[in-house]
Structures are given as structure tokens and as C-alpha cells.
Motif scaffolding. Structure first.
Motif, PDB file in Angstrom:
ATOM      1  N   ILE A 486       9.384  37.394 102.715  1.00  0.00           N
ATOM      2  CA  ILE A 486       8.041  37.356 103.295  1.00  0.00           C
ATOM      3  C   ILE A 486       7.046  37.388 102.143  1.00  0.00           C
ATOM      4  CG2 ILE A 486       6.391  38.494 104.814  1.00  0.00           C
ATOM      5  CD1 ILE A 486       8.755  39.701 106.318  1.00  0.00           C
ATOM      6  N   ARG A 487       6.388  36.275 101.944  1.00  0.00           N
ATOM      7  CA  ARG A 487       5.463  36.128 100.811  1.00  0.00           C
ATOM      8  C   ARG A 487       4.061  36.580 101.236  1.00  0.00           C
ATOM      9  NH1 ARG A 487       4.446  30.550  97.417  1.00  0.00           N
ATOM     10  NH2 ARG A 487       4.045  31.526  95.384  1.00  0.00           N
ATOM     11  N   MET A 488       3.521  37.596 100.551  1.00  0.00           N
ATOM     12  CA  MET A 488       2.285  38.249 101.006  1.00  0.00           C
ATOM     13  C   MET A 488       1.183  38.212  99.947  1.00  0.00           C
ATOM     14  SD  MET A 488       4.120  41.550 102.792  1.00  0.00           S
ATOM     15  CE  MET A 488       2.668  42.081 103.654  1.00  0.00           C
ATOM     16  N   ARG A 489       1.263  37.231  99.038  1.00  0.00           N
ATOM     17  CA  ARG A 489       0.282  37.182  97.941  1.00  0.00           C
ATOM     18  C   ARG A 489      -1.138  36.950  98.443  1.00  0.00           C
ATOM     19  NH1 ARG A 489      -0.216  31.457  95.902  1.00  0.00           N
ATOM     20  NH2 ARG A 489       0.388  30.228  97.705  1.00  0.00           N
ATOM     21  N   LYS A 490      -1.301  36.338  99.620  1.00  0.00           N
ATOM     22  CA  LYS A 490      -2.639  36.047 100.147  1.00  0.00           C
ATOM     23  C   LYS A 490      -2.998  36.934 101.349  1.00  0.00           C
ATOM     24  CE  LYS A 490      -2.865  31.257  98.558  1.00  0.00           C
ATOM     25  NZ  LYS A 490      -3.043  29.823  98.945  1.00  0.00           N
TER      26      LYS A 490
END
Length: 563
Positions: A486-490
Motif C-alpha cells: 500500500i503506497r501512501m506517499r501522497k
């Protein structure tokens, strides 16, 4: 000094105060006091109280606001915005109910100030402010038709539609003398600025038409109802009075008190902001709220009505050279002297003349240019404004603000939800130069994902409005992968619903032998995840700072599973 929640502007004055500054404040205070006279009387009568009550409110409220306030040029007193709600409280609960409601509002304003909520008030959506201000303007206008045309209706219905039904039925009973005074008052106020911008048209109107009414009545002309025909004016300062207060009364009046407090906070801080734009000064919002609260606690003891910052009188103060709170103190003293020594002369002011003054006030309040501007903008803002406007006019100001805020929040959440999207990547992940990944100065076009690894990127806030959509994105992919990144950079923030949603997702994936790895987690989000137990559930090693580390960790998990 900046960290002080309460520091009146008056404390900053005397370090470099001079005779020239005092002369400017003195002249401005006298002029503002004269300008405030007809408005205070008109607002008092329109609110359903005696004319001297409006003056007492302007005297005490104006003095306290200038003494304790956080704006150097703010002029406090009764305003048209409170007419509708004050009239409704008196009609339902009497004068004692108004005293209690104003006291509660004062306490609420104090709390707002001490809790440093001054800056938050500025986030009230502009369409709501425009909607209820325009609605109040229409309501004030509708209350003046009886006196403006001399219809002589004794029991005017309280609701908007009922008023106009009665007006239409009784319109044949127009008194043309009263109408002449009413329309003459409006005409004088409109034309006065072409002659002099220093002298207020409302004052010229009242002086000229009061003198004319006096001589006409002496000549036997009938149909000119004056303040003295309807009220017995007292020039004495009322003795403090506190009605009996119990829990049931507080519960009944709290919604109205909250509306008074919110409306007072908005209007006073709006007035202070407008003043800052002209003077170049910077007001102290929390100090201003505390001053407004103190004024609304003291004034009701003497029978006064709610106090707030008055934009028109504040601008009059600025335009006439006032630059310190001393001008506001002088304005209150001028009004006190007028009440004590010239009070009996108020008996001769025609009611139709005051109606004309309030018609102009309602026009100036309407903000029709702002209404047109919002109508030309986005549909959401127009919808919020329209609903707030119609609820203010047809139902109740308290309900209008509550419903307006609710709809504005729903529209905001809908827009935020629409801006948040979820991108699912399998086999390979497209990268951009600005991604949180680049371990060298070269950009990479794509990152090959190990077999059995999928990436879910959340672009935008992760909150309850997006939580269900995220679960749906997980379900539609097809076969279960071995690792979900789960990519949460933004993701700028997560709320408790999102944390719960993520926790449930981790539990479900654990049952399916699917590993969850988080990528690009900001430090503040990491603290939120730790407090929510997410870090403990998946392990610190599965919360990665960027996508490369997350993919490496995912590959390691897949290889271990294959052994």
C-alpha cells in the motif's frame, strides 16, 4: 507578546501617544457617536425593545469592546444582524429570555477566545455568510413595511410569509403622510453623500424629518406616528437585573445563544479583518472574541441586546482619522451624553423615518454583488448560499446556519473524495522523477514487481469517505496476491475510520495468507499508525520509507513463502 491569548490593543497605545493622535481620536469619536445614534435607536426598536435599550447597548458594549478589544479601530454595538434572532427570542421567551441567551452567548465567546478559536472562525464558508446576511437583510426589510407605509397593523405575524399576506391584505390602508416621511428618509440618505461624505445621511434624515414632523403636528396634521407615541423613553441608566436561571431555561435558549455567539464572532472578526486591510494593522482575533464575550456578559445586566463589531461604524471611525481604541471610548461617552441630556428629543422622531433608515441598512446588508458573484461560480457554493438564504428567511437563523454548515461540509467531503484516487499496479509500476524512490540522480521509467506482488497507491487523504472505495479496489483485482504493497506517499492524513479500515484489511489479509507492506509513510502518519496499533500488527520491518525498499521487502517475503 504574540503568544498571549489576551492582550488588548489599548495597552499598546500610550507608549507613543501624542496630542495630535488624541485630537484625531476625539474628532472621530464624536462623529462616530453621532453616526451611531440613529442606528442604535433603530436597531433597538426593530429588535422589539425600547429605543434607549439600543443606546445603552451601544454605550456599554462599545466602551467594553474598545477597552478590551484586539482591534485598534473596532466600534462595537448593536447591529442589524441580530434583529431577527433578538426579536424571535423576545417573542417566545420575553426580555428575561433575551438576557439569559445573551449571557450564554457572552460565555461562549469568552471560551472561543481563551481556547484560541479566533482563527478557526475564519473558516466558516463564505457562501453561508453571504446567504444568512442576505436573508437577514430581506427579513429586516419585511419588518419595516408596516411603519414605512403607515399601515397601522398592530399584530404583525412573526413569520415572513404571514407578514406579507397581512401587508397585501392591508395595503389599501396606506397613510401617504407616513409614506412620504419614509420615502423621504430613504431619499435623503441616498443623496447626502453627494453633498457631504463626512455627515451621515441617517442623521441628516432624522434631524430634518423630526423638525418637519414636529411643526406639521403642531399645525394639526395627523398620521405621523413618532417614537413617543409608541414608547416611553427613560434617560436613566437601568439598574442591573439578573433573571432566574435554571437548567431547563439554559437548554431551551442554548441554540439561540450559540447562534448569537457564532454570528457575533463572525461579524466582529470580519469587521476587524476589513479594518486591517485599510489601516495596515493586524488585529488579535482571540483578544477580540474575549472582548466581545465580556461585552455580551455585562450588557444584558442593564437590559441591553447583543453586541458585536459594526463594520459601517468601524469604517466611519477609520475614515474620520480614528486610529486607536480611544476613539471608540469617546464614541461611547458621546452617546451617553446624548442619552442623558438629549434623550427627551427622541420622542419626536417619526417611526416612518426610522423605517427608512433600516431599509437602507437592509440594502447595504444584502450584499447583492456578493450574491451575484457566488451565483456565477461553482454550483456547490450557490447551493449552500441559496439554502442558507431561504432557511434564514422562511424558517430560522439557527437552523439556517446549522444546515448550511452541514451541506457545506458534505460538499467539501464529496470534493475531497473525488480528488482521492486509488491506482492498482500488477507486474510493473510506472515511476516518475518526483517519486519517493530515486536512489541516484537518474530517473526510472518503471519498476518490475515480483510475481505475486501488487501495489495499491492512494493519491489523496485517506479518510472515511475513501475507506470503502479502497476495500472495493482490493476486491476487484482477481486472484489473491502473496503481498500487497500500500503506497501512501501522497496521503497527507488518515482519520480513525481509515485506521480501523486498514486494521480490518490487515486481519482479513492475514486469514488469506496475504502480507501487507506499507510504503512512503510520512512521519506524522507513522505516529498515527503506531497509536492505532497498525505498526504492531504488521511489524516495523513492513513499514518502508520508499517503494524500492517496499518491493525488496515484498520479494523477500515471496521467496520465504516459496521455500
Amino acid at each position: 507578546m504574540k503568544n498571549n491569548v489576551f492582550r488588548p490593543k489599548l495597552l499598546d497605545v500610550f507608549s507613543n501617544y501624542s496630542w495630535s493622535k488624541f485630537s484625531a481620536d476625539l474628532m472621530s469619536g464624536i462623529i462616530v457617536g453621532i453616526v451611531a445614534l440613529p442606528l442604535a435607536i433603530a436597531f433597538g426598536i426593530a429588535s422589539g425593545v425600547a429605543p434607549e435599550v439600543g443606546l445603552i447597548t451601544a454605550i456599554l458594549g462599545g466602551f467594553i469592546v474598545s477597552l478590551l478589544g484586539g482591534n485598534s479601530v473596532q466600534i462595537g454595538g448593536p447591529t442589524g444582524a441580530f434583529i431577527v434572532i433578538v426579536y424571535g427570542i423576545i417573542e417566545q421567551y420575553g426580555l428575561d429570555g433575551l438576557i439569559i441567551a445573551t449571557l450564554i452567548a457572552g460565555v461562549l465567546l469568552l471560551l472561543m477566545g481563551f481556547l484560541r478559536l479566533g482563527t478557526l472562525i475564519k473558516f466558516i464558508p463564505y457562501p453561508i455568510v453571504v446567504g444568512f446576511t442576505a436573508g437577514i437583510a430581506i427579513t429586516i426589510f419585511s419588518t419595516q413595511i408596516n411603519d414605512l407605509f403607515g399601515l397601522g397593523i398592530h399584530n404583525v405575524p412573526g413569520n415572513f410569509i404571514g407578514k406579507w399576506q397581512v401587508y397585501i391584505q392591508e395595503f389599501s390602508k396606506i397613510d401617504f403622510v407616513a409614506m412620504g416621511f419614509g420615502l423621504g428618509s430613504i431619499l435623503i440618505i441616498i443623496l447626502t453623500p453627494f453633498v457631504s461624505k463626512k455627515i451621515p445621511g441617517s442623521l441628516i434624515s432624522i434631524i430634518l424629518l423630526t423638525v418637519l414632523a414636529y411643526f406639521l403636528r403642531q399645525s394639526g396634521v395627523e398620521g405621523i406616528e413618532t417614537i413617543g407615541d409608541r414608547f416611553t423613553i427613560s434617560t436613566n441608566i437601568p439598574t442591573p437585573h439578573l433573571p432566574k436561571i435554571d437548567l431547563a431555561t439554559i437548554q431551551a435558549l442554548f441554540p439561540s445563544a450559540f447562534t448569537i455567539a457564532l454570528l457575533g464572532a463572525i461579524e466582529s472578526l470580519l469587521s476587524a479583518s476589513v479594518a486591517d486591510g485599510v489601516t495596515g494593522d493586524r488585529h488579535r482575533s482571540n483578544t477580540e472574541l474575549i472582548a466581545q464575550g465580556a461585552a455580551n456578559i455585562v450588557v444584558p445586566f442593564f437590559g441591553g441586546i447583543p453586541v458585536t463589531g459594526a463594520i459601517a461604524r468601524t469604517m466611519t471611525n477609520i475614515n474620520n482619522g480614528g486610529r486607536t481604541p480611544v476613539a471608540g471610548l469617546i464614541h461611547a461617552v458621546v452617546l451617553l451624553l446624548i442619552l442623558l441630556f438629549l434623550g427627551p428629543l427622541m420622542d419626536f422622531i417619526p417611526m416612518a423615518c426610522l423605517a427608512g433608515v433600516l431599509v437602507i441598512v437592509s440594502y447595504n446588508m444584502s450584499g447583492w454583488r456578493s450574491v451575484l458573484s457566488i451565483c456565477k461560480g461553482d454550483k456547490g457554493g450557490m447551493l449552500v448560499m441559496a439554502i442558507t438564504f431561504f432557511l434564514t428567511v422562511l424558517l430560522d437563523l439557527t437552523v439556517a446556519i446549522e444546515i448550511g454548515l452541514l451541506i457545506a461540509m458534505l460538499i467539501f467531503m464529496k470534493r475531497v473524495t473525488e480528488t482521492t484516487n486509488i491506482v492498482v499496479s500488477k507486474e510493473k509500476l510506472t515511476l516518475k522523477r518526483e517519486d519517493d524512490v530515486v536512489q541516484s540522480n537518474e530517473s526510472e521509467d518503471e519498476l518490475v514487481l515480483p510475481k505475486g506482488v501488487e501495489v495499491y497507491e492512494i493519491n489523496g487523504p485517506y479518510f472515511f469517505g475513501i475507506a470503502n472505495r479502497f476495500e472495493e479496489a482490493m476486491d476487484i483485482v482477481g486472484d489473491k496476491p502473496k503481498v500487497r504493497i500500500i503506497r501512501m506517499r501522497k496521503v497527507p492524513f488518515m482519520d480513525s475510520t481509515a485506521v480501523h479500515n486498514l486494521s480490518s484489511l490487515i486481519m482479513t489479509c492475514r486469514k488469506d495468507n496475504v502480507k501487507i507492506i506499507l510504503s512512503g509513510v510520512r512521519q506524522e502518519l507513522r505516529e498515527t499508525l503506531a497509536k492505532g496499533g497498525i505498526e504492531e500488527m504488521i511489524g516495523k520491518e513492513n513499514i518502508c520509507s520508499h517503494i524500492h525498499l517496499a518491493v525488496e521487502r515484498a520479494e523477500e517475503v515471496v521467496n520465504n513463502n516459496n521455500k
